[in-house]
Motif scaffolding. Structure first.
Motif, PDB file in Angstrom:
ATOM      1  N   CYS A  27      47.652  48.459  38.569  1.00 40.96           N
ATOM      2  CA  CYS A  27      47.543  48.854  39.934  1.00 40.96           C
ATOM      3  C   CYS A  27      48.209  48.121  40.781  1.00 40.96           C
ATOM      4  N   CYS A  65      42.445  46.462  38.551  1.00 37.61           N
ATOM      5  CA  CYS A  65      42.159  47.031  37.373  1.00 37.61           C
ATOM      6  C   CYS A  65      42.137  46.242  36.260  1.00 37.61           C
ATOM      7  N   CYS A  89      46.449  43.281  34.046  1.00 35.78           N
ATOM      8  CA  CYS A  89      47.358  42.033  34.127  1.00 35.78           C
ATOM      9  C   CYS A  89      46.725  40.714  33.493  1.00 35.78           C
ATOM     10  N   CYS A 133      49.220  39.772  38.637  1.00 42.18           N
ATOM     11  CA  CYS A 133      49.804  40.246  39.626  1.00 42.18           C
ATOM     12  C   CYS A 133      49.729  39.927  40.961  1.00 42.18           C
TER      13      CYS A 133
HETATM   14  S1  FES Z   1      44.943  43.644  38.443  1.00 46.39           S
HETATM   15 FE1  FES Z   1      45.888  45.755  38.093  1.00 46.39          FE
HETATM   16  S2  FES Z   1      47.984  45.341  37.521  1.00 46.39           S
HETATM   17 FE2  FES Z   1      46.913  43.196  38.306  1.00 46.39          FE
END
Ligand code: FES
Ligand SMILES: Cc1cc2nc3c(=O)[nH]c(=O)nc-3n(C[C@H](O)[C@H](O)[C@H](O)COP(=O)(O)OP(=O)(O)OC[C@H]3O[C@@H](n4cnc5c(N)ncnc54)[C@H](O)[C@@H]3O)c2cc1C
Ligand code: FES
Lengths: 173, 327
Positions: free
Chosen positions: A58, A63, A66, A78
């Motif tokens: 995301c 999400c 990462c 991220c």
């Molecule tokens: S939480 Fe989705 S890419 Fe970092």
């Protein structure tokens, strides 16, 4: 490297920005980088260091693909600027195994077939590693709650929870 | 992201000096809101002053109450044994917020300063009086199921997203602030602003003022407090409606009561009138129903968020009932 910095962070037409010296200790190995301050830890790992285990889903903290461990704590790479991680220890999925010897969590993921497309797996494994250390969850319900920052709800999800529950029950981590 | 310069501050004085003189400068704490909004071009500071090395992360409980440093992480405050025991509503609100990963990064000061999750605020190219004063409010004609029913104006009815702030406002918390002119304390109930005709002015902080911590006074009610959060899915989601309640019951009669709502107000919403009707009345369903009806009496819903009125009423009854019966 300079060229990469400009492309990934600056984009076309923006003035070249001043780079900052950043030292990241990734999976035990120190790296000295000169980074545009806009580079996130995720971008630094993937684009600058070629450590591609952490995935970009995301790009907004929602999400968990990462997820990495920074100074032992799970975070979303991220939303962390690489400059803000200067001097810190970063562990990615690549750093969870001892060479070719997978750890019990990784073995359990394989045993339970805990990946469908596999995209979320590195983040799930890093998050689950932290969860075992935090010692907050052992039942499937608690594991679901404390793994909720990793959003995968594909067909693999019950297997992911089962794999974590199995290792949590063994209590050796 | 727009280009910016980055510097680290090692003490509060340096951090304040670096931000105070430059209206395009911002403090960077956990970054979970700021970096997100910078990627979306909603916030475009040209200078970031990283305050993570400033020693403001202590969590101290004493006879007078609780003192939380602004840079304490949400996960550490939630896990603190004194907080969990003496101020359960704070721990519960924090654990109901975001995800373990985000709570490891996000700080108490940053949490209070986080911006609304209104999609028109976050999305470039929409009218939004908060993001672009005078441009209008796309939510009025657009999606507003998640928007506020309390404290709205014609210019903005975006909700305040923080769970922690709802718990803190119920407990009369005070925000400690340091700026170029010295220190001051701001009661949390005065910290966030109603939108009025200046929805872009969101809080009482001046440019360069740094939140150094939050004080929560000791009280008889804090120990009997809880946070109930209703959301579209069971975890990892902002509140549709939430309630922070605290009760002191003596001999079956309510001696003190606190009620605050989240997810329904343009700021964390304390309801003194609802608290008032409970005092001296029995700790029973009829009292909780009366308080809950008053809690939503001022609600001005629109089409898509009308369900929040009844939902908020029920969440208040539920929170008071479960709190009243367990202690
Ligand atoms: S939480 Fe989705 S890419 Fe970092
Ligand atoms: C996917 C997702 C889900 C979330 N879910 C929830 C939820 O359910 N409930 C909830 O309450 N929150 C939720 N959050 C929001 C999260 O709690 C906030 O982003 C976080 O608390 C902000 O803290 P930070 O330290 O990261 O702030 P930063 O992003 O570093 O800063 C935010 C703002 O505060 C300013 N600031 C920071 N520290 C100070 C200080 N000491 N003094 C003055 N100004 C300061 C910064 O300049 C910036 O403007 C969620 C966030 C995400 C991304
Ligand atoms: S295995 Fe594909 S998203 Fe989880």
């Amino acid at each position: 490297m300079d060229h990469e910095t400009e492309r990934s962070a600056g984009g076309v037409g923006l003035p070249p920005s001043i780079t900052v010296a950043v030292r990241l200790v990734v999976n035990g190995k120190p790296h000295d980088l000169a980074l545009d301050p806009r580079v996130t830890l995720l971008d630094a790992l993937r684009t600058h260091l070629g450590v591609t285990g952490p995935k970009m889903g995301c790009d907004a903290g929602a999400c968990g693909a990462c997820t990495v461990l920074v100074d032992g704590r799970r975070v979303n790479s991220c939303l962390m600027l690489a400059v803000a991680a200067d001097g810190k220890s970063v562990v990615t999925v690549e750093g969870l195994a001892a060479g070719d010897d997978l750890n019990p969590l990784q073995e359990a993921f394989i045993r339970h077939d805990a990946f469908q497309c596999g995209y979320c797996t590195p983040g799930q494994l890093c998050s689950a590693t932290a969860l075992l250390r935090e010692g907050v969850a052992t039942t499937p319900e608690e594991i679901r709650l404390w793994m909720s920052g990793n959003l995968c709800r594909c067909g693999a999800y019950p297997n992911i929870v089962a794999a974590i529950a199995e290792v949590a029950a063994e209590g050796v981590h | 992201m727009n280009p910016f310069t980055y510097q680290r501050a090692s003490d509060a004085t340096g951090a304040i000096a670096a931000v105070a003189g430059d209206e395009h400068a911002a403090f960077l704490a956990g970054g979970t809101n700021l970096v997100d909004l910078m990627k979306l071009h909603v916030m475009t500071p040209s200078r970031l002053v990283d305050v993570n090395a400033v020693p403001l992360a202590k969590i101290e409980a004493s006879r007078d109450g609780l003192r939380i440093g602004a840079l304490a992480r949400m996960s550490d405050v939630a896990a603190d044994p004194d907080v969990a025991r003496e101020f359960p509503v704070i721990a519960e609100a924090l654990l109901a917020s975001a995800s373990p990963q985000l709570r490891n990064m996000a700080t108490i000061g940053g949490n209070l300063m986080q911006r609304t999750r209104c999609p028109y605020f976050r999305g470039d190219g929409w009218a939004c009086n908060k993001r672009m004063p005078g441009s209008g409010c796309a939510a009025a004609q657009g999606e507003h199921r998640n928007h506020a029913i309390l404290g709205a104006s014609d210019h903005c009815f975006a909700t305040h997203p923080s769970d922690l702030a709802v718990a803190l406002v119920a407990l009369d918390a005070v925000v400690r602030v340091r700026g170029p002119a010295g220190e001051r304390s701001i009661p949390l109930r005065d910290f966030h602003r109603l939108p009025g005709d200046t929805p872009h002015v969101e809080c009482a902080l001046q440019q360069g003022e740094l939140i150094t911590g939050v004080d929560v006074p000791a009280s008889d009610v804090a120990i009997n407090s809880r946070y109930v959060k209703v959301r579209d899915r069971a975890s990892y989601e902002f509140a549709l409606v939430s309630a922070a309640v605290a009760l002191k019951v003596e001999g079956g009669v309510i001696a003190d009561c606190r009620i605050a709502l989240g997810g329904v107000g343009t700021k964390p919403w304390r309801i003194p009138e609802a608290e008032q009707v409970t005092r001296g009345r029995p700790a029973a369903a009829s009292t909780y129903e009366a308080a809950a009806s008053i809690a939503v009496a001022e609600a001005r819903p629109r089409e898509q968020n009308a369900f929040k009125v009844e939902l908020a009423r029920r969440v208040v009854v539920h929170a008071l009932t479960t709190q009243g019966s367990t202690r």
